[in-house]
Design an enzyme around this catalytic site. Structure first.
Site, mmCIF file in Angstrom:
data_model
loop_
_atom_site.group_PDB
_atom_site.id
_atom_site.type_symbol
_atom_site.label_atom_id
_atom_site.label_comp_id
_atom_site.label_asym_id
_atom_site.label_seq_id
_atom_site.Cartn_x
_atom_site.Cartn_y
_atom_site.Cartn_z
ATOM 1 N N TRP A 179 0.817 -1.222 0.000
ATOM 2 C CA TRP A 179 0.000 0.000 0.000
ATOM 3 C C TRP A 179 0.839 1.255 0.000
ATOM 4 C CZ3 TRP A 179 -4.593 0.177 -1.813
ATOM 5 C CH2 TRP A 179 -5.268 -1.040 -1.933
ATOM 6 N N ASP A 200 -2.052 6.568 6.081
ATOM 7 C CA ASP A 200 -3.038 5.719 5.423
ATOM 8 C C ASP A 200 -3.437 4.642 6.426
ATOM 9 O OD1 ASP A 200 -4.512 3.871 4.021
ATOM 10 O OD2 ASP A 200 -3.052 3.597 2.402
ATOM 11 N N LYS A 251 -13.073 -1.852 5.368
ATOM 12 C CA LYS A 251 -12.467 -2.874 6.207
ATOM 13 C C LYS A 251 -13.045 -2.787 7.620
ATOM 14 C CE LYS A 251 -8.660 -2.342 3.028
ATOM 15 N NZ LYS A 251 -8.604 -3.595 2.294
#
Lengths: 367, 367
Positions: free
Chosen positions: B104, B178, B202
């Site tokens: 990511w 993030d 999520k």
């Protein structure tokens, strides 16, 4: 359970059968043991949902095979930036010709100025956006990267009933259409449209999902500052899965398309939309001036019908009494005031009939 | 109705009570006569939904009053461009320092290069992303516009268990995080974090909605090429309503936050997450090498637990047998292979216990 006739301009009414199916499948999608909300976007079940939505959209709108269907985020207002980031550099000079016919194309015109040399091809700003400027009078630059129009102005209630043939007007530029508020309500002439975009939350489903239908040859020239996720080439190559797509809005979009097919498709819904809007305009025009729609008759929208009371002081009372009678969200947009009935695909004729009855009753009581 | 334990990395499992409420309210939201899907985003009912979600998020995460909460579209991958478009110009030189600790943050590092002078402050690319590089060793430029880290790497299963104090490391730059895959699973230290973003799919709800929590002083310096809808200043001024927001995903996010409050809030869920991940890692470490997790013990994720069979040829069989036993979506990400259990807030301890029992049984049968 209580249901009203909902004239909201967007998000807007959806068929009860679609909502019922979504509710029924909420905890366990067809025996999978998970909700669509909980599925990996890489799962075969979701791949089927996405693929089915694309196939149904292609069938319903007769989309040619050299057009890509992209599912994106950010709405039509996002596309106001995403379109020029992708298309401005199609030709040197980054020239963008925009036709401004109401609130929505005005926003597109403003936003595009960040990315190119933007000119007004035509505008009805000085006359209150109550008609469509004839295409024969548009000032088109021969070397423009693209021409932008809005095919239906949600706020002002003006609709472009025939897409212009730019080539016949001396332009080789691709025609870009913001069809957010009339996509799926009538056929699209793909010999004239090169790119069509639409937020789904009017005729196609819920907010949070944007449909972009773009001809192959427009893809691949994005500006270097275009975010990867909004680069049409990336979206096309990754089949709208460069990031996690808005899975549940896509599922609902798919259910809406299945409903539209079951209703007979776009040709059938167009006839119904003609009947609905015809009934409502006839009631306005036949009210002896008690109600008034300011749009030129030939350019009136089938989707959004703004109207005004002769005595505007009664507007609040109209909205309140309508609400009490189960006719919801009839207040006009703040930019134009008055009243507005949005009568997208999912609004049944019975809703329009009930509104017309209410309007006539209101006139009798407050005439 | 059939329900499985769903270990999908995202979109991911949601509490059954949330899904049940959404199903119950689908056709008629609390007597309004419309679905949340059909509501104008300008309606009082939706204003309440949006305001309630923001208030609950502020309460749950103890967000200080000088931070704005923005609801955006485009996911974390969108923010990989939107963050630099908004923050790169905070200081001259547009320097962006990025810490790459997995898939990511690697994507964030790549995308930021469109908008600024990007440098690696630290990276574990050469060692397979199996640990967190200690902050004391980060190469921070004193005049950077911001420093980017990912607090939990969904693919590699590495988590940043303590946010760095950049000031103590000699940097005045704001810290951008993030937190897509661990937001809401533990408290956030706002004395250290200046901007936190997360796709909701999520720990917070469905895909299609992105949460951005940003300190006031970072707002207002967007690059001219930043689309209006992604300009934090515009989003803050318009209370996330510059365009039509993804209304249904925001509603579901709100239901998730109400569920989290009812479960005891972030402190309580953190304890449950410690218990769940502790149980699973203990089973892996106690398997005599039959199962293996490659991440340094101190840096292991509480949310995403990648693991490998000693005999990797059994991986497909493990996935298939688990699926048949009602344990879904355990295949590892294609970048690392093997297996992965994502055990976000909504995964109950019973799900982890069932998985551990299955793992032990599988080992007995195929040991």
């Amino acid at each position: 359970m209580h249901r009203v006739f909902n004239f909201s301009p967007g998000p807007s009414t959806m068929p009860e059968s679609v909502l019922r199916q979504a509710a029924d499948e909420m905890l366990d999608y067809r025996g999978s043991g998970v909700s669509v909300l909980e599925m990996s976007h890489r799962s075969p079940a979701f791949e089927d949902i996405l693929g089915g939505a694309e196939a149904d959209l292609r069938e319903l709108l007769a989309i040619p095979s050299n057009y890509r269907v992209l599912f994106m985020q950010g709405g039509a207002i996002g596309q106001n930036a995403i379109v020029p980031m992708n298309l401005a550099a199609l030709r040197p000079g980054r020239k963008i010709d925009v036709v401004v016919t109401g609130e929505w194309s005005r926003k597109s015109w403003t936003e595009a100025q960040r990315y190119g040399d933007v000119a007004l091809a035509a505008s009805t700003m000085d006359s209150g956006h109550t008609h469509m400027p004839p295409a024969s009078g548009w000032a088109l630059r021969p070397d423009a990267s693209y021409v932008h129009v809005c095919s239906n102005e949600t706020v002002h209630g003006v609709e472009l009933h025939e897409l212009p043939d730019l080539r016949a007007l001396g332009s080789e530029a691709p025609l870009v259409i913001d069809a957010s508020s009339n996509i799926g309500s009538r056929p699209i002439d793909w010999t004239r449209a090169a790119l069509v975009f639409a937020g789904a939350q009017k005729n196609l489903g819920p907010s949070g999902i944007t449909v972009v239908i773009v001809r192959d040859d427009l893809i691949g020239q994005a500006l270097p500052i275009c975010p990867s996720v909004f680069d049409y080439r990336v979206a096309a190559e990754q089949r709208s899965m460069f990031n996690t797509p808005p899975t549940y809005p896509i599922y609902l979009l798919g259910l809406m398309l299945q409903w539209l097919k079951a209703e007979g498709g776009v040709a059938a819904i167009e006839q119904r939309n003609l009947a609905k809007s015809g009934r409502l305009y006839a009631a306005i025009d036949g009210s002896g001036g008690y109600y008034r729609n300011p749009v030129a008759v030939a350019d009136r929208s089938r989707m959004n019908v703004p109207f005004f009371l002769r005595d505007e002081a009664l507007t609040d009372r109209f909205v309140d009494e309508a609400e009490a009678a189960g006719l919801s969200a009839l207040r006009g947009h703040k930019v134009v005031g008055g009243l507005r009935a949005s009568i997208y695909n999912a609004m049944p004729l019975a809703g329009v009939e009930t509104l017309v009855d209410f309007m006539q009753d209101f006139q009798r009581r407050h005439g």
